[in-house]
Design an enzyme around this catalytic site. Sequence first.
Site: not given
Ligand code: ARG
Length: 462
Positions: A26, A113, A158-159, A280, A286, A288, A293, A325, A328
Site C-alpha cells: 500500500s 493494526n 416546481t417540476h 468548443s 460556445k 461551456n 459540469e 487496506q 484509503k
Molecule cells: N497497510 C496496512 C493497512 O493499510 C497496515 C496494517 C497491516 N496489518 C497487518 N496485519 N497486515 O491496513
Amino acid sequence: MNENNKTWSGRFNEPVSELVKRYTASVEFDQRLAPFDIQGSLAHANMLAAQGIISRDDLTAIEQGLSQIREEIQNNEFVWSLDLEDVHLNIEKRLTSLVGDAGKRLHTGRSRNDQVATDIRLFMRTAIDEIIVLIRAMQSALLDLAQQHIHTIMPGFTHLQVAQPVSFAHHLMAYFEMLKRDTGRLQDCRVRTNQLPLGAAALAGTSYPIDREYTARLLGFDGVCENSLDAVSDRDFAIEFNASAALIMTHLSRLSEELILWMTPAFGFIQLADRFCTGSSIMPQKKNPDVPELVRGKTGRVNGHLIALLTLMKAQPLAYNKDNQEDKEPLFDTVDTVIDTLRIYTDMLSGIQVNAQNMRRSALRGHATATDLADYLVKKGIPFRDAHEIVARTVQHAEHMQCELSELNLNDLQQFSAEVASDIFDFLTLEGSMSSRNHTGGTAPEQIQAAIQRARSWLANP
Ligand code: ARG
C-alpha cells in the site's frame, strides 16, 4: 534478518512474487499518511517512556530519528520501498537504520493494526477541520452574492415549471442551509472519529503496562476506543465521513445543475466568469460551463466511494482484515475531490454575473402570481378550493388572450369573480407577491435580510 528481507518474514520459506508484492503493498498510496504516522509514533514512544517500558535515551533517539525522517519526507529525499509494503514499515525500517535498537523498540505494545487505525483517524480529523473551513468560505461567498440580490426577482420552480416569484437571494440562501447541515454532519462525525485506537495492539490489547489515556491526550483525542477488537476493525467514521461528503457533493451538484441551466441562452439568468468555462473546438459560439459540469460528474465518484467503503466492511469478521487496506484510496479521493470542489466553487460564486432583467422577464411568464390571486379571493371570503377553480379559469382566459395573468385588466378579472377590486394589482405584481410572504423562511425581502443577518452571525459564531 532472513533473505526475504520482510519485517515479518522470519517464518516464511519463500519470497512473495513480484505481482503479489505489488498487489499487497500500500506504500504507493498510504505514504500520504506519513505525517500522521510520525505523530502517532511520537506519542506512543512518549507514553512507553513515561511508563518505563522504554528508556529515556531510547525516546530521545526515536524523537531525533523521526524528526529527521519527517524532514527527509518533506524534502522528497525519503526513499520509499515497495519491499517494505506500507508507510508504517518504511518509516520503522528507516528509523532503525538511523538510531539502531531504539528504533526496533518503538513497536513495543503496538501493532500495525492499531497504528493504521490511528493514522487514518488523525488524517480524517485534519481533513474534516479543513473541509469545515472551506464550507464556511463558500457560505460566506453565498451570503455576499445574496446580499446584492435581495430584490432580484426570479421565477421559483416546481417540476421545473414556473411556480411563484422568489428572490434570487432567497434561492441562494437555500444552499446556505444545506451547507450548514453539512457542517453539522461533519462535526458530528468528528466526535466519533476523535477516539484513540492505539493500545488495542493487534486485536486483544497488550501485556505491557501502557497508559492509553496519556497517549490520547498527547494526540488530542477526546478518549480511547473502548473495545480493542472494535478499535482495530472499526471504519464507521470513514463511512460516515464519506456519506457526509456525498451529501456535500450532492448539494453542489444540484447547484451546478442550476448554474448550467441558468447559463443557457434559453434561461440567460447568469454568466460564469470565463475562467470556469471552455470553448468548443468546432462551434465558435460556445462557452461551456465545464466546472459545474465536472462538479456534477465528480459527485458520482464520491458516491461510488461511499458504496465501496460500505461494501468493504459488510462481510468482515472481527477483527482486522487486510481488506481494510482498501479504505484509503476511496477516502483520499473523496477528501481531495471535496476540497478542490469547495475551493473552486467559492471562487466561481464570486465571479457570477447576474442578468436580473432576464430573471424578471422569465418570472413574468407563466402566470407566476396565480396563487396570489387565489389567496386574494380567499381573503375576501371565498373558500380556497373555489378560489383555485376561479383562478384556473382566469389563467385559461389569459392563455386564450395570449397574455399574462397580471396583464389582464380589472374588467377581465371581474368576469371570473365579482370580489376582485382594483387593489388586486398590489398582489398580482411580482414585488407584491414576494413581499406578501413575510414570515420566517418566506421570500419577502425583509425576511431575507433577516435570514442573511442570522446566517452572518452564525458564521461568525458557529
Ligand atoms: N497497510 C496496512 C493497512 O493499510 C497496515 C496494517 C497491516 N496489518 C497487518 N496485519 N497486515 O491496513
